[in-house]
Design an enzyme around this catalytic site. Sequence first.
Site, PDB file in Angstrom:
ATOM      1  N   VAL A   8      34.587  -8.739 -18.190  1.00  0.00           N
ATOM      2  CA  VAL A   8      34.944  -9.952 -17.453  1.00  0.00           C
ATOM      3  C   VAL A   8      35.272  -9.537 -16.025  1.00  0.00           C
ATOM      4  CG1 VAL A   8      35.722 -11.346 -19.410  1.00  0.00           C
ATOM      5  CG2 VAL A   8      37.343  -9.820 -18.257  1.00  0.00           C
ATOM      6  N   SER A   9      35.173 -10.500 -15.093  1.00  0.00           N
ATOM      7  CA  SER A   9      35.310 -10.173 -13.672  1.00  0.00           C
ATOM      8  C   SER A   9      36.755 -10.045 -13.206  1.00  0.00           C
ATOM      9  CB  SER A   9      34.613 -11.238 -12.826  1.00  0.00           C
ATOM     10  OG  SER A   9      33.245 -11.290 -13.167  1.00  0.00           O
ATOM     11  N   THR A  10      37.669 -10.759 -13.849  1.00  0.00           N
ATOM     12  CA  THR A  10      39.063 -10.718 -13.404  1.00  0.00           C
ATOM     13  C   THR A  10      39.996 -10.566 -14.598  1.00  0.00           C
ATOM     14  OG1 THR A  10      39.394 -13.105 -13.577  1.00  0.00           O
ATOM     15  CG2 THR A  10      38.516 -12.280 -11.484  1.00  0.00           C
TER      16      THR A  10
END
Length: 195
Positions: A8-10
Amino acid sequence: MRIGYARVSTDDQNLDLQNDALREAGCERIFQDKVSSAKGDRPGLDRTFEELRQGDVLVVWRLDRLGRSLKELIAQAEMLAERQIGLRSITEAIDTTTSGGKLVFHIFAALAEFERNLIRERTKASLEAARSRGRKGGRRKALTKDKRRHVANLYRSRQHSIKEICDLMGVSRATVYTYVAEFANSIDGEADNEK
């Protein structure tokens, strides 16, 4: 063995959906990252590649979890193929351990190569058209030739710091060095002619 990779990006995003799908796909081990794909460091992906052995299958929830671009995905798929490791994407239903999955990836690779060639051809045609109209490539110089020579002379005089020259002439440090290099031979040549 099937080994999963989730990303996931964050930190705010949750890996549960991907992890559940990877377990359902039969993954015995799952590595993960909570980092944007734009960042170079992905320790979970590095550990995944270290863990994979010949005959294993790397499983991802979606291809964009694995790579930033089609070019990167193709390079990774080729690297996996060389190591005799399969690649499976759950969402896109791509599995390079099957002949159909290999075909899809070869089509992706061919399309990426086609796009690169089109860009190269368009760029070349644009440059040739500009040259035929008398334009040279590259961006215009920020300063006139006399001012560029003045920058080079200020630098060589060693009476001013690089920052002072940049502030005085309104150019960057890199531009100063470019102008110094541009006039290195001509100034030396003028000095030789004066002797």
